[in-house]
Design a protein around this motif. Structure first.
Motif, PDB file in Angstrom:
ATOM      1  N   ARG A  83     -11.884  69.793   4.924  1.00 31.63           N
ATOM      2  CA  ARG A  83     -13.369  68.997   5.007  1.00 31.63           C
ATOM      3  C   ARG A  83     -12.699  67.878   5.913  1.00 31.63           C
ATOM      4  NH1 ARG A  83     -13.564  65.492   0.106  1.00 31.63           N
ATOM      5  NH2 ARG A  83     -11.123  65.757   0.091  1.00 31.63           N
ATOM      6  N   ARG A  84     -11.227  67.186   6.295  1.00 36.60           N
ATOM      7  CA  ARG A  84     -11.407  66.554   7.580  1.00 36.60           C
ATOM      8  C   ARG A  84     -10.983  66.727   8.369  1.00 36.60           C
ATOM      9  NH1 ARG A  84      -7.394  61.650   4.372  1.00 36.60           N
ATOM     10  NH2 ARG A  84      -7.677  62.459   1.935  1.00 36.60           N
ATOM     11  N   GLU A  88      -3.864  65.628   6.439  1.00 34.93           N
ATOM     12  CA  GLU A  88      -3.103  64.751   4.908  1.00 34.93           C
ATOM     13  C   GLU A  88      -1.542  63.861   5.723  1.00 34.93           C
ATOM     14  OE1 GLU A  88      -2.831  64.521   1.128  1.00 34.93           O
ATOM     15  OE2 GLU A  88      -4.786  63.757   1.488  1.00 34.93           O
ATOM     16  N   ASP A  89      -1.603  62.688   5.449  1.00 32.77           N
ATOM     17  CA  ASP A  89       0.088  62.495   5.753  1.00 32.77           C
ATOM     18  C   ASP A  89       0.269  61.103   4.885  1.00 32.77           C
ATOM     19  OD1 ASP A  89      -1.441  60.649   6.667  1.00 32.77           O
ATOM     20  OD2 ASP A  89      -0.829  60.093   8.277  1.00 32.77           O
ATOM     21  N   ARG A  90      -0.367  61.566   3.858  1.00 29.43           N
ATOM     22  CA  ARG A  90      -0.544  60.364   2.593  1.00 29.43           C
ATOM     23  C   ARG A  90       0.923  60.328   1.872  1.00 29.43           C
ATOM     24  NH1 ARG A  90      -3.795  59.863  -2.727  1.00 29.43           N
ATOM     25  NH2 ARG A  90      -3.397  57.760  -2.685  1.00 29.43           N
ATOM     26  N   ARG A  94       4.160  57.906   2.482  1.00 27.46           N
ATOM     27  CA  ARG A  94       4.789  57.259   1.063  1.00 27.46           C
ATOM     28  C   ARG A  94       6.388  56.912   1.215  1.00 27.46           C
ATOM     29  NH1 ARG A  94       3.007  57.844  -5.466  1.00 27.46           N
ATOM     30  NH2 ARG A  94       4.193  56.165  -5.635  1.00 27.46           N
ATOM     31  N   LEU A  95       6.230  58.198   1.598  1.00 36.15           N
ATOM     32  CA  LEU A  95       8.192  59.392   1.833  1.00 36.15           C
ATOM     33  C   LEU A  95       8.626  58.233   2.999  1.00 36.15           C
ATOM     34  CD1 LEU A  95       8.089  62.441   0.096  1.00 36.15           C
ATOM     35  CD2 LEU A  95       8.895  60.247  -1.498  1.00 36.15           C
ATOM     36  N   ARG A  96       7.561  57.697   3.534  1.00 36.91           N
ATOM     37  CA  ARG A  96       7.913  57.243   5.117  1.00 36.91           C
ATOM     38  C   ARG A  96       9.134  57.992   5.966  1.00 36.91           C
ATOM     39  NH1 ARG A  96      11.290  52.508   2.671  1.00 36.91           N
ATOM     40  NH2 ARG A  96      11.285  54.052   0.533  1.00 36.91           N
TER      41      ARG A  96
ATOM     42  N   PRO B  20       9.838  57.396  -3.171  1.00 36.84           N
ATOM     43  CA  PRO B  20       9.011  56.898  -2.530  1.00 36.84           C
ATOM     44  C   PRO B  20       8.672  55.492  -2.734  1.00 36.84           C
ATOM     45  CG  PRO B  20       8.292  57.747  -4.437  1.00 36.84           C
ATOM     46  CD  PRO B  20       9.918  57.862  -4.716  1.00 36.84           C
ATOM     47  N   ARG B  21       7.445  55.092  -1.512  1.00 38.38           N
ATOM     48  CA  ARG B  21       7.675  53.595  -1.232  1.00 38.38           C
ATOM     49  C   ARG B  21       6.605  53.410  -2.679  1.00 38.38           C
ATOM     50  NH1 ARG B  21       4.703  52.993   3.657  1.00 38.38           N
ATOM     51  NH2 ARG B  21       6.120  52.739   4.613  1.00 38.38           N
ATOM     52  N   ARG B  23       5.193  51.777  -5.662  1.00 35.94           N
ATOM     53  CA  ARG B  23       3.343  50.491  -5.273  1.00 35.94           C
ATOM     54  C   ARG B  23       3.807  49.578  -6.243  1.00 35.94           C
ATOM     55  NH1 ARG B  23      -0.363  54.465  -3.894  1.00 35.94           N
ATOM     56  NH2 ARG B  23       0.706  56.415  -3.687  1.00 35.94           N
ATOM     57  N   PRO B  72     -16.955  63.033   7.124  1.00 34.47           N
ATOM     58  CA  PRO B  72     -15.503  63.437   6.964  1.00 34.47           C
ATOM     59  C   PRO B  72     -15.055  61.949   6.573  1.00 34.47           C
ATOM     60  CG  PRO B  72     -15.277  63.825   9.179  1.00 34.47           C
ATOM     61  CD  PRO B  72     -16.786  63.235   8.754  1.00 34.47           C
ATOM     62  N   VAL B  73     -13.655  62.153   5.037  1.00 29.11           N
ATOM     63  CA  VAL B  73     -13.425  61.328   4.678  1.00 29.11           C
ATOM     64  C   VAL B  73     -12.543  60.509   5.255  1.00 29.11           C
ATOM     65  CG1 VAL B  73     -11.403  60.433   2.529  1.00 29.11           C
ATOM     66  CG2 VAL B  73     -13.225  62.265   2.318  1.00 29.11           C
ATOM     67  N   ALA B 185      -2.592  56.123  -8.020  1.00 29.84           N
ATOM     68  CA  ALA B 185      -2.318  56.851  -7.987  1.00 29.84           C
ATOM     69  C   ALA B 185      -1.256  58.176  -8.410  1.00 29.84           C
ATOM     70  CB  ALA B 185      -1.238  56.517  -5.959  1.00 29.84           C
ATOM     71  N   PRO B 204      -7.420  63.881  -9.482  1.00 27.89           N
ATOM     72  CA  PRO B 204      -8.214  62.516  -8.457  1.00 27.89           C
ATOM     73  C   PRO B 204      -8.252  63.375  -7.634  1.00 27.89           C
ATOM     74  CG  PRO B 204      -6.801  61.917  -9.937  1.00 27.89           C
ATOM     75  CD  PRO B 204      -6.477  63.368  -9.812  1.00 27.89           C
ATOM     76  N   PRO B 206      -7.841  62.412  -3.398  1.00 27.22           N
ATOM     77  CA  PRO B 206      -6.874  61.329  -2.410  1.00 27.22           C
ATOM     78  C   PRO B 206      -8.182  60.130  -1.602  1.00 27.22           C
ATOM     79  CG  PRO B 206      -6.516  63.845  -1.545  1.00 27.22           C
ATOM     80  CD  PRO B 206      -7.616  63.977  -3.044  1.00 27.22           C
ATOM     81  N   GLY B 207      -7.732  59.266  -1.498  1.00 24.87           N
ATOM     82  CA  GLY B 207      -8.482  58.701  -0.953  1.00 24.87           C
ATOM     83  C   GLY B 207      -7.762  59.048   0.805  1.00 24.87           C
ATOM     84  N   PRO B 208      -8.876  58.464   1.843  1.00 28.03           N
ATOM     85  CA  PRO B 208      -8.318  58.517   3.702  1.00 28.03           C
ATOM     86  C   PRO B 208      -6.695  57.770   3.376  1.00 28.03           C
ATOM     87  CG  PRO B 208      -9.610  57.221   3.176  1.00 28.03           C
ATOM     88  CD  PRO B 208      -9.515  57.474   1.864  1.00 28.03           C
ATOM     89  N   SER B 209      -6.082  58.268   4.865  1.00 24.13           N
ATOM     90  CA  SER B 209      -4.760  57.349   4.499  1.00 24.13           C
ATOM     91  C   SER B 209      -4.703  55.524   5.160  1.00 24.13           C
ATOM     92  CB  SER B 209      -4.198  58.217   6.166  1.00 24.13           C
ATOM     93  OG  SER B 209      -4.051  59.313   6.120  1.00 24.13           O
ATOM     94  N   VAL B 211      -5.481  54.340   2.211  1.00 20.35           N
ATOM     95  CA  VAL B 211      -5.872  53.581   0.955  1.00 20.35           C
ATOM     96  C   VAL B 211      -4.860  54.014   0.218  1.00 20.35           C
ATOM     97  CG1 VAL B 211      -8.731  53.746  -0.700  1.00 20.35           C
ATOM     98  CG2 VAL B 211      -8.078  53.565   2.307  1.00 20.35           C
ATOM     99  N   ASP B 212      -4.723  53.072  -1.056  1.00 22.76           N
ATOM    100  CA  ASP B 212      -3.624  53.520  -1.665  1.00 22.76           C
ATOM    101  C   ASP B 212      -4.118  53.633  -2.999  1.00 22.76           C
ATOM    102  OD1 ASP B 212      -0.755  50.556  -1.550  1.00 22.76           O
ATOM    103  OD2 ASP B 212      -1.332  52.696  -0.840  1.00 22.76           O
ATOM    104  N   ASP B 213      -5.431  53.645  -3.194  1.00 20.40           N
ATOM    105  CA  ASP B 213      -6.154  53.975  -4.424  1.00 20.40           C
ATOM    106  C   ASP B 213      -6.141  55.507  -4.392  1.00 20.40           C
ATOM    107  OD1 ASP B 213      -8.158  51.196  -5.091  1.00 20.40           O
ATOM    108  OD2 ASP B 213      -6.199  51.552  -6.220  1.00 20.40           O
ATOM    109  N   ASP B 214      -6.490  56.448  -5.138  1.00 22.08           N
ATOM    110  CA  ASP B 214      -7.090  57.323  -5.978  1.00 22.08           C
ATOM    111  C   ASP B 214      -8.902  57.095  -6.188  1.00 22.08           C
ATOM    112  OD1 ASP B 214      -4.510  59.792  -6.288  1.00 22.08           O
ATOM    113  OD2 ASP B 214      -5.014  59.135  -4.561  1.00 22.08           O
TER     114      ASP B 214
END
Lengths: 178, 248
Positions: A83-84, A88-90, A94-96, B20-21, B23, B72-73, B185, B204, B206-209, B211-214
């Motif tokens: 799609r994009r 994705e690297d989200r 988050r895990l650095r 994880p980091r 929130r 694209p998102v 998230a 949900p 996922p938002g783009p890189s 963006v923390d929210d879904d």
């Protein structure tokens, strides 16, 4: 041998590493076949396992095997990439986690993995409804009537769905053999 | 010798050990949300809906848009860019195709100040977080995009919002309601129940890189008024008090 579900239920790094070692190469091969690009397949492999690590507590054994759950995450990432246009690297952010640059040897390894395929992997490549039908009928050996009832369709429609799934597997086997 | 898999294993091990980091905690969120809510309450506008019809229906009338034309998102529109031109910088955070409404794109942006030109009374301050949606080919027969959105926070359900858009046919009949919003998230699913019966469950988006929210969007039939929408965590527990679907 500890089963996959138990590995996911534990919170230590060793258990997740073991889960990773069991599935990483097979998943990478599947992603390589799906994308045809080693760089993309590597990014999606890393992102899938990162997402699995973040969400391992969400895994529910009643909803399917750990491998199916993992491939579900990967399929989601794959769709997102389609799609994009970029992986994705989200979860990695988050895990650095650092993005891993591929060497020529890595690319060759992905290409080799992409050429290997097993029946179970081919099953994962089928559409959702056919995959679930084949899994229930061929691997779990459940009756057509029961599977049809669970899926909410007629027994005849379920037979047709299984038949299409088998045809899909057969086609993939032929392509792989040629 | 390939070392990708060994390197990735080391990365995953290290990530598993440090976790994880984190929130923002509820306390941190409230530090931001409570002042915003107080400001809005003082202004007498808890939430500011802003539904607008866009485009002039001129040369583009009848033009259709299909899913392949969705951006694209992560696409960013600067002021003046896009069709219709955006007033403020906005980011596409999710896209999809609804059964009746057709292709849609969800965008985040910051509010602009709205005030009575004569009295100067402020209806909406600048800088609120907004979430909006554009229908690229709505079924209302006007042949132009339809947009709507909402600015402000939902202090009773931190991180979880509910906005609705009514989708009408060319005859003006309500055909579909799009229920959408932000979702934390941590959410494993968004669920819509009607009379206590689960009618929709979806993952949900996922938002783009960066963006923390879904985000989520549920297309519901018009008769689901009285239903509720809420998010579910990994253990199947409700994540908030939820929101009722708005009465028609």
């Amino acid at each position: 041998v500890t089963d996959d579900a138990e590995l996911l239920a534990r919170s230590d790094a060793d258990s997740f590493a073991e889960f990773y070692r069991r599935h990483a190469r097979r998943l990478a091969g599947w992603l390589m076949r799906m994308t045809g690009d080693a760089e993309v397949a590597a990014d999606l492999t890393a992102e899938t396992f990162a997402a699995a690590l973040v969400g391992r507590k969400r895994y529910d054994p009643e909803r399917g095997a750990p491998a199916s759950w993992l491939y579900g995450i990967a399929a989601h990432k794959l769709n997102d990439w389609r799609r994009r246009g970029n992986a994705e690297d989200r979860a990695r952010l988050r895990l650095r986690m650092e993005r891993i640059q591929l060497s020529d040897e890595d690319v060759a390894e992905f290409e080799r993995l992409g050429s290997e395929v097993s029946l179970v992997e081919m099953l994962e490549e089928l559409p959702d409804d056919q995959r679930e039908a084949l899994r229930a009928r061929l691997l779990e050996e459940r009756g057509y009537r029961e599977i049809a009832r669970v899926a909410g369709i007629s027994e005849a429609a379920m037979r047709k769905r299984v038949s299409r799934g088998v045809a899909g597997l057969r086609g993939r086997l032929r392509r792989n053999a040629s | 010798v390939s070392d990708f898999f060994a390197t990735l294993e080391l990365e995953l091990r290290a990530a598993a050990e440090r976790g994880p980091r984190r929130r923002p905690s509820l306390t941190t969120a409230l530090r931001v949300l409570v002042p915003a809510a107080l400001t809005l309450a003082l202004l007498g506008v808890a939430l500011v809906p802003a539904v607008v019809l866009l485009g002039d229906g001129g040369g583009d009338a009848g033009q259709t848009t299909n899913a392949a034309e969705l951006p694209p998102v992560g696409t960013v529109y600067e002021p003046g860019e896009g069709r219709p031109p955006r007033d403020t910088r906005s980011t596409v955070v999710a896209t999809g195709v609804a059964p009746v409404a057709g292709p849609w794109q969800m965008e985040t942006y910051g509010s602009t100040r709205l005030a009575d030109p004569e009295t100067g009374e402020e209806y909406q301050p600048a800088g609120l977080r907004c979430l909006g949606i554009f229908l690229l080919d709505p079924p209302d027969g006007r042949g132009r995009p339809l947009g709507g959105g909402q600015c402000g926070e939902f202090p009773r359900t931190p991180g979880f919002s509910r906005v609705e858009m009514t989708v009408r046919s060319a005859k003006g009949e309500v055909e579909e309601i799009l229920v959408y919003g932000r979702v934390p998230a941590e959410a494993a699913a968004v669920v819509v129940t009607v009379d206590g019966v689960e009618r929709r469950r979806l993952e949900p988006l996922p938002g783009p890189s960066g963006v923390d929210d879904d985000f989520y969007l549920v297309a519901t039939p018009p008769h689901w008024e009285g239903g509720r929408v809420n998010w579910i965590d990994a253990n199947g527990n409700e994540g908030s008090r939820g929101h009722e679907l708005l009465p028609r």
